[in-house]
Design an enzyme around this catalytic site. Structure first.
Site, PDB file in Angstrom:
ATOM      1  CG  ASP A 169       5.001  17.156  -6.417  1.00  0.00           C
ATOM      2  OD1 ASP A 169       5.483  17.582  -5.399  1.00  0.00           O
ATOM      3  OD2 ASP A 169       4.021  17.669  -6.962  1.00  0.00           O
ATOM      4  CG  ASP A 189      13.490   2.357 -16.603  1.00  0.00           C
ATOM      5  OD1 ASP A 189      14.428   3.642 -16.442  1.00  0.00           O
ATOM      6  OD2 ASP A 189      12.934   2.238 -17.304  1.00  0.00           O
ATOM      7  CG  HIS A 198      -4.232   4.020 -13.882  1.00  0.00           C
ATOM      8  ND1 HIS A 198      -4.296   3.510 -12.685  1.00  0.00           N
ATOM      9  CD2 HIS A 198      -5.583   4.550 -14.252  1.00  0.00           C
ATOM     10  CE1 HIS A 198      -5.627   3.467 -12.338  1.00  0.00           C
ATOM     11  NE2 HIS A 198      -6.293   4.388 -13.223  1.00  0.00           N
ATOM     12  CG  ASN A 212       7.158  19.953  -3.403  1.00  0.00           C
ATOM     13  OD1 ASN A 212       5.997  20.370  -3.725  1.00  0.00           O
ATOM     14  ND2 ASN A 212       7.603  18.785  -3.975  1.00  0.00           N
ATOM     15  CG  ASN A 289     -14.296   4.735 -14.796  1.00  0.00           C
ATOM     16  OD1 ASN A 289     -14.627   5.174 -13.420  1.00  0.00           O
ATOM     17  ND2 ASN A 289     -13.068   4.722 -14.927  1.00  0.00           N
ATOM     18  CE1 TYR A 301     -14.656 -10.977  -4.268  1.00  0.00           C
ATOM     19  CE2 TYR A 301     -12.672  -9.890  -4.575  1.00  0.00           C
ATOM     20  CZ  TYR A 301     -13.352 -10.946  -5.012  1.00  0.00           C
ATOM     21  OH  TYR A 301     -13.381 -11.560  -5.849  1.00  0.00           O
ATOM     22  CG  ASP A 328     -18.588   0.298   0.525  1.00  0.00           C
ATOM     23  OD1 ASP A 328     -19.586  -0.179   1.182  1.00  0.00           O
ATOM     24  OD2 ASP A 328     -17.725  -0.201   0.168  1.00  0.00           O
ATOM     25  CB  SER A 364      -8.575   5.435 -10.966  1.00  0.00           C
ATOM     26  OG  SER A 364      -8.754   4.140 -11.848  1.00  0.00           O
TER      27      SER A 364
END
Length: 419
Positions: A169, A189, A198, A212, A289, A301, A328, A364
């Protein structure tokens, strides 16, 4: 060396406990028609103005070459006016302006409330978490945005723990890979393989393939991914690895850089961020978190969009860092369904996650969703600048509880951002 930490999927950030199992159901009656407008076709165009005046309405806009008009009406009066107009012999028909729902064939799309929230309840892959029903439309309107663009041609850099090469995917969306993490590439790999998990989850939120028949869809399914591995196989990195990843992303044509991670302030990292901004890139990062107002970087920043997390009711996630002075915008970050590696990975052990697909929690996920929305905005605004794209994303956010307190703008709305 400043050490990085991820801003999502950390152990202990689960916010929905076990409750009785429930599987997603189709919403009764589908999505409601568009408010404040109806479609009218007149038998005699010469009578249109008079008929509309009788009902206190002004002339509408032509609907393509159909001969019908889209007419603005007071919100809440749509059904009454349609019935009244339909009785007028000068009117051929009057009907609601029905929403177009981009149907997808993706297996787990009904669990992706972040993209389309119908108030559904759903379980995670293992069935040990049930997400209670949410608030309809507490989502980022990604499906509606796809009627305008899916983001084709836009590169998004995911600076994270890599992107798995064995999840069909998201793997085909990766067009370049680089490793700044210090973790050696294992035999056989590709560079920037993900053994932490993550980065693959973050990348899927941004650009997983739509329609798909498998898995999930990303906010920007037409986008491609630059996989910069700045976190090692334990999910740890440094400010220098992130700064190097930012420079690599810019040189490889990223229009958006997503950083779902955090570090203490670093002048080197800030320079890399400012350099990327000066080259016209939009930068997005997780707010963290911590459940407090402590600033983390690069989110804090000036030239980075810092993103807090909401749930499927548009409420601030309990774990989300907040503070309208530097956070923000917000986006869904609680039980967000996305891609995972199909090989063993660290977070599967730490957080009892399944291979292939499962939920993730954290800002995240929120950062990735905003990055996807920014990429869609780039695609739909030829000649835009990073300044204008950032303004498009922030100024069009939906005002949700906490706006002005937890975050400066509201919860991101991809459909509004692409207009």
């Amino acid at each position: 060396m400043r050490r990085l930490f991820t801003a999502g999927l950390a152990a202990g950030c689960m916010v929905v406990g076990p409750v009785p199992l429930a599987f997603p159901a189709e919403p009764a009656g589908g999505m409601p028609p568009a408010a404040g407008q109806v479609i009218i076709k007149f038998r005699d165009d010469g009578a249109a103005a008079g008929v509309l005046r009788q009902h206190g309405l002004a002339g509408g806009l032509p609907v393509g070459s159909t001969g019908a008009e889209l007419v603005s009406v007071p919100a809440g009066s749509e059904r009454r006016l349609i019935e009244a107009l339909s009785r007028d012999p000068a009117v051929e028909y009057a009907e609601p302006d029905q929403p177009v729902d981009a149907a997808t064939s993706d297996q787990y799309f009904p669990r992706q409330y972040a993209l389309q929230n119908d108030g559904q309840s759903f379980t995670n892959a293992k069935g040990d978490i049930t997400v209670p029903a949410g608030t309809p439309d507490a989502d980022v309107d990604a499906v509606e945005a796809w009627n305008t663009t899916t983001g084709s041609g836009i590169k998004v850099a995911v600076l994270d723990s890599g992107v798995a090469s064995d999840n069909p995917d998201i793997a085909p969306k990766v067009v370049a890979r680089a490793n700044f993490s210090g973790s050696a590439t294992k035999a056989g790999d590709p560079v920037a393989e993900d053994y932490y998990g993550h980065g693959t989850h973050v990348a899927g939120n941004i650009a997983a393939t739509v329609n798909n028949t498998i898995g999930v869809a990303g906010v920007c399914p037409g986008c491609t991914i630059l996989a910069g591995k700045v976190l090692d196989d334990s999910g740890v990195g440094s400010s220098s690895s992130l700064a190097s990843g930012i420079d690599w992303a810019v040189s490889n044509g990223a229009k958006v850089i997503n950083m779902s991670l955090g570090v203490r302030a670093s002048r080197t990292l800030e320079t890399a961020v400012n350099n990327a901004w000066s080259k016209g890139v939009v930068l997005v990062a997780a707010a963290g978190n911590g459940g407090n107002q402590t600033k983390i970087y690069p989110g804090a920043y000036t030239h980075v969009i810092a993103v807090g997390a909401t749930d499927n009711n548009d409420a601030k996630a309990s774990f989300s860092t907040y503070g309208a002075g530097w956070v923000d915008i917000a986006a869904p970050g609680v039980n967000v369904y996305s891609t995972f590696p199909n090989h063993p990975f660290v977070l599967a052990t730490q957080n009892n996650r399944s291979q292939g697909y499962d939920v993730g929690n954290g800002s995240s996920m929120s950062s990735a969703i905003v990055a996807g929305a920014a990429a869609l905005a780039w695609s739909s605004h030829p000649g835009a600048t990073n300044t204008s794209i950032r303004a498009d994303v922030e100024s069009t956010a939906d005002e949700v509880p906490g706006t002005g307190t937890y975050w400066a703008y509201g919860r991101v709305n991809a459909n509004s951002a692409v207009k």
